[in-house]
Structure formats: C-alpha cells, structure tokens
Design a protein around this motif. Structure first.
Motif, PDB file in Angstrom:
ATOM      1  N   ASP A 117       0.855  -1.185   0.000  1.00 51.80           N
ATOM      2  CA  ASP A 117       0.000   0.000   0.000  1.00 51.80           C
ATOM      3  C   ASP A 117       0.892   1.236   0.000  1.00 51.80           C
ATOM      4  O   ASP A 117       1.435   1.635   1.026  1.00 51.80           O
ATOM      5  CB  ASP A 117      -0.917  -0.012   1.221  1.00 51.80           C
ATOM      6  N   HIS A 118       1.062   1.829  -1.185  1.00 53.39           N
ATOM      7  CA  HIS A 118       1.931   2.998  -1.322  1.00 53.39           C
ATOM      8  C   HIS A 118       1.077   4.213  -1.683  1.00 53.39           C
ATOM      9  O   HIS A 118       0.246   4.150  -2.592  1.00 53.39           O
ATOM     10  CB  HIS A 118       2.975   2.768  -2.402  1.00 53.39           C
ATOM     11  N   LYS A 119       1.309   5.307  -1.008  1.00 50.60           N
ATOM     12  CA  LYS A 119       0.621   6.541  -1.352  1.00 50.60           C
ATOM     13  C   LYS A 119       1.240   7.120  -2.618  1.00 50.60           C
ATOM     14  O   LYS A 119       2.440   6.973  -2.872  1.00 50.60           O
ATOM     15  CB  LYS A 119       0.727   7.543  -0.218  1.00 50.60           C
ATOM     16  N   GLY A 120       0.386   7.777  -3.421  1.00 50.98           N
ATOM     17  CA  GLY A 120       0.876   8.300  -4.681  1.00 50.98           C
ATOM     18  C   GLY A 120       0.110   9.510  -5.159  1.00 50.98           C
ATOM     19  O   GLY A 120      -0.465  10.264  -4.358  1.00 50.98           O
ATOM     20  N   ALA A 121       0.092   9.684  -6.471  1.00 56.24           N
ATOM     21  CA  ALA A 121      -0.508  10.877  -7.064  1.00 56.24           C
ATOM     22  C   ALA A 121      -1.984  11.007  -6.717  1.00 56.24           C
ATOM     23  O   ALA A 121      -2.478  12.114  -6.448  1.00 56.24           O
ATOM     24  CB  ALA A 121      -0.324  10.833  -8.578  1.00 56.24           C
ATOM     25  N   ALA A 122      -2.728   9.903  -6.725  1.00 59.17           N
ATOM     26  CA  ALA A 122      -4.154   9.958  -6.408  1.00 59.17           C
ATOM     27  C   ALA A 122      -4.385  10.461  -4.985  1.00 59.17           C
ATOM     28  O   ALA A 122      -5.325  11.221  -4.730  1.00 59.17           O
ATOM     29  CB  ALA A 122      -4.783   8.577  -6.594  1.00 59.17           C
ATOM     30  N   ASP A 123      -3.528  10.066  -4.067  1.00 57.80           N
ATOM     31  CA  ASP A 123      -3.675  10.514  -2.682  1.00 57.80           C
ATOM     32  C   ASP A 123      -3.379  12.002  -2.554  1.00 57.80           C
ATOM     33  O   ASP A 123      -4.043  12.717  -1.806  1.00 57.80           O
ATOM     34  CB  ASP A 123      -2.725   9.708  -1.780  1.00 57.80           C
ATOM     35  N   PHE A 124      -2.374  12.485  -3.290  1.00 58.58           N
ATOM     36  CA  PHE A 124      -2.051  13.916  -3.236  1.00 58.58           C
ATOM     37  C   PHE A 124      -3.160  14.742  -3.867  1.00 58.58           C
ATOM     38  O   PHE A 124      -3.565  15.779  -3.323  1.00 58.58           O
ATOM     39  CB  PHE A 124      -0.726  14.178  -3.955  1.00 58.58           C
ATOM     40  N   GLN A 159      -5.196  13.754   0.482  1.00 56.50           N
ATOM     41  CA  GLN A 159      -5.045  12.737   1.521  1.00 56.50           C
ATOM     42  C   GLN A 159      -3.585  12.423   1.819  1.00 56.50           C
ATOM     43  O   GLN A 159      -3.298  11.525   2.620  1.00 56.50           O
ATOM     44  CB  GLN A 159      -5.774  11.449   1.099  1.00 56.50           C
ATOM     45  N   ALA A 160      -2.668  13.135   1.179  1.00 54.99           N
ATOM     46  CA  ALA A 160      -1.245  12.919   1.434  1.00 54.99           C
ATOM     47  C   ALA A 160      -0.471  14.163   1.018  1.00 54.99           C
ATOM     48  O   ALA A 160      -0.884  14.906   0.112  1.00 54.99           O
ATOM     49  CB  ALA A 160      -0.730  11.695   0.670  1.00 54.99           C
ATOM     50  N   ASP A 161       0.653  14.397   1.688  1.00 59.26           N
ATOM     51  CA  ASP A 161       1.544  15.495   1.325  1.00 59.26           C
ATOM     52  C   ASP A 161       2.540  15.033   0.276  1.00 59.26           C
ATOM     53  O   ASP A 161       2.699  13.828   0.027  1.00 59.26           O
ATOM     54  CB  ASP A 161       2.289  15.993   2.567  1.00 59.26           C
ATOM     55  N   PHE A 162       3.238  15.987  -0.298  1.00 57.99           N
ATOM     56  CA  PHE A 162       4.172  15.670  -1.373  1.00 57.99           C
ATOM     57  C   PHE A 162       5.289  14.760  -0.881  1.00 57.99           C
ATOM     58  O   PHE A 162       5.676  13.811  -1.575  1.00 57.99           O
ATOM     59  CB  PHE A 162       4.762  16.959  -1.952  1.00 57.99           C
ATOM     60  N   ASP A 163       5.816  15.022   0.289  1.00 65.45           N
ATOM     61  CA  ASP A 163       6.917  14.203   0.807  1.00 65.45           C
ATOM     62  C   ASP A 163       6.492  12.758   1.040  1.00 65.45           C
ATOM     63  O   ASP A 163       7.334  11.848   0.993  1.00 65.45           O
ATOM     64  CB  ASP A 163       7.444  14.798   2.113  1.00 65.45           C
ATOM     65  N   GLU A 164       5.214  12.530   1.260  1.00 67.67           N
ATOM     66  CA  GLU A 164       4.744  11.176   1.517  1.00 67.67           C
ATOM     67  C   GLU A 164       4.624  10.339   0.247  1.00 67.67           C
ATOM     68  O   GLU A 164       4.661   9.103   0.314  1.00 67.67           O
ATOM     69  CB  GLU A 164       3.380  11.215   2.212  1.00 67.67           C
TER      70      GLU A 164
END
Length: 326
Positions: free
Chosen positions: A182-189, A193-198
């Motif tokens: 489960d990796h955060k990515g472009a959809a999360d940003f 739901q996520a910051d750029f560093d994440e």
C-alpha cells in the motif's frame, strides 16, 4: 405377366455406329509442365496474399514513412528487446524488475542506445520546466516502458529524476518499481489525503524517484480535473527534481491526458511499429493540436529485429566497436 416380361426381354436391340473409332494413341503425364504450372500458381497465390495483407496493414513500418505522414520528427527508433535469461519466467533480471529494462540489463544493446538517443533528442527541446509528458494513441504501445527507460536514462546522466504516474486508471509503475504493498501516490495527493513528501518514493536506481498512482479507484481519473492540485504537484516536483517524466494514459482511450497536457510544452508520443493504425495516430496528434499542444516528436517503438536499420548496435564491452545494424 411372366409371359409379357419374357417377350420384353427377348426384343432385339439395334445399335448404329455414328463415328468410327479412331486409331488409339498413348497418353502420358507431363511432369515438367505440371511442376512449372504448380510453381507459377503458388507464387501468384503468395504474391496476392502478401499484397492483400500489405493493403490491410496500415501501421507505420519505418521512420521515413512516419515522418512523411505525420509531419513530426522521429526522436528515436527503438528496437524490440528481450529480457536476459535471468529475467524470464517471471524472475528478476539485472534490473531487479520482471520487465525488460535494457539500460540496466544490457547497457550496450541497441535498445539501450535508442533510449539514450531519445533522451538526447528531448533535451534539445527542453524548456525551463524540465518536464516531459509521454503518451500514446492506444494501449500496448510500449508507452510505460518508454517512460520508465527515459527516466532511467535521465538518472544515469546524473540528473535527479522523478517519474510521475499519471495513468490513474491502469497504473503499472508502482508494481514495477515499488513492488506489492500500500503505497501513497498521485491519487492521494490530488485528493488531499497525502503530502508531497509522503508520495515521493526512492527506487533501487540511483538518482531515480517515483510518484506512483497510489490508492486508485474507478473514479481516480476525475482527480486530474482538479487543476490547482495538479499544478501544485507539478510545481513541487519541478522545484525538487532536475527532471520530471510523466507517464500518462493513452489519448484515445480516455481524456485524462488531454486534461493535463496544457501543463507541458514537451510532449512525446510513442507509436508501436507494425501495429498501430495510422488513422489512430493521426487522431491522437489532432487531439493534442486541438488543445494547442504540438508533440515535439515521436518514439517509434518495438521495431522488429530485421527492420531496425535506423539505430546502432554496440558489441560487448564499452565502446570497443560499433557498426550500423541492417
């Protein structure tokens, strides 16, 4: 009844000779003529079949043909490349991936040099944003492999490079570079739901980072319509990295690429040799031109071994010898 039948059988039959029999003549086969006729008919049938197949096949087969029809520069002619034996049957090759990456598996191959040629051609068109959008007309053109190989070539040049996966409907980079999980990515940003560093993830390749698609859904493509978030993502990526490569969705499959194309001056189109119909490629170019984005050029991919005479093949060993491949 028996008497009538007996009388009918006893009736005489009269035969009259109309044409007298002619003298008999010998008849024998003529093998030379038969073989010659068979060869001629076979060649004629083969020629007709070849002509019919050529008429039905409207794909691009050469660099000159593509440039003449589209009026666009061919940035590189990329030959087909098979993974090294260590990377077949689902096992990882030298690149550590289950796909063919010639720049890592075989740096001196013709395919590796073709990707370096693509890098050099795109750097000539580079603007102050240092970002390149890679797309194709239809799926299975080799677009994602070209995007990844281009990013690898940029990283090998020493530039700090990030590969952004903008194909949120059928992502492939996450599994290729980061593996399962489960990796955060472009959809999360894009969905806040996520910051750029994440979302920025390092890879095993020096200088190469990836922003995968992240946790996607059926409506993930709509996230690209959030223009402020898309601009913010690209702004942060361009500020932190020297090179930004964006792998987008096929132009004729969905409208996602046209949505984000306005943010790029450098757009490269990948066309698969001997497969993609001309009308589809023309349609893709027309769509980009309608949003006032002219592709800087085309990468002709997956050229069959016998037909790729526009690239150079290198022998084993760094720079020992080289020659044109015919």
């Amino acid at each position: 009844l028996n008497e009538e039948t007996s009388q009918a059988r006893s009736q005489p039959v009269f035969i009259q000779v109309v044409d007298a029999a002619s003298p008999a003549s010998k008849v024998k086969p003529k093998p030379v003529q038969v073989i010659a006729l068979a060869v001629f008919l076979s060649l004629a049938a083969a020629a007709a079949t070849i002509f019919l197949l050529a008429s039905l096949d409207t794909s691009f087969k050469s660099v000159d043909e593509l440039e003449a029809v589209l009026g666009l520069q061919v940035l590189a002619a990329i030959p087909q490349y098979e993974m090294t034996p260590a990377g077949k049957d689902g096992k990882s090759g030298a690149s550590g991936a289950s796909i063919a990456l010639p720049l890592l598996d075989d740096p001196y191959s013709a395919a590796s040099e073709a990707y370096r040629t693509l890098r050099a051609a795109l750097l000539l068109h580079e603007d102050e944003s240092h970002s390149i959008l890679v797309s194709s007309a239809v799926p299975e053109e080799g677009k994602s492999t070209t995007s990844l190989s281009l990013a690898i070539s940029m990283a090998q040049r020493g530039a700090r490079t990030v590969l952004i996966e903008a194909d949120l409907r059928k992502p492939v980079m996450q599994k290729r570079l980061l593996g399962d999980g489960d990796h955060k990515g472009a959809a999360d940003f894009l969905s806040d739901q996520a910051d750029f560093d994440e979302i920025v993830q390092p890879t095993q390749i020096p200088n190469l980072f990836v922003i995968a698609a992240g946790r996607v859904s059926k409506s993930s493509g709509e996230l690209l319509l959030r223009r402020p978030r898309v601009e913010k993502l690209l702004q942060l990526a361009r500020g932190e990295f020297e090179q930004v490569i964006v792998d987008s969705a096929p132009l004729l499959a969905v409208s996602d690429t046209l949505t984000i194309a306005r943010h790029f001056k450098n757009i490269a189109l990948v066309v698969r040799s001997h497969k993609t119909p001309r009308r589809m490629v023309k349609r893709a170019v027309d769509l980009l031109r309608r949003v006032r984005r002219e592709p800087v050029g085309v990468a002709l991919s997956m050229i069959p071994p016998g037909n790729a005479y526009y690239y150079y093949g290198y022998s084993e060993g760094a720079g020992k010898a080289y020659g044109a491949t015919h």
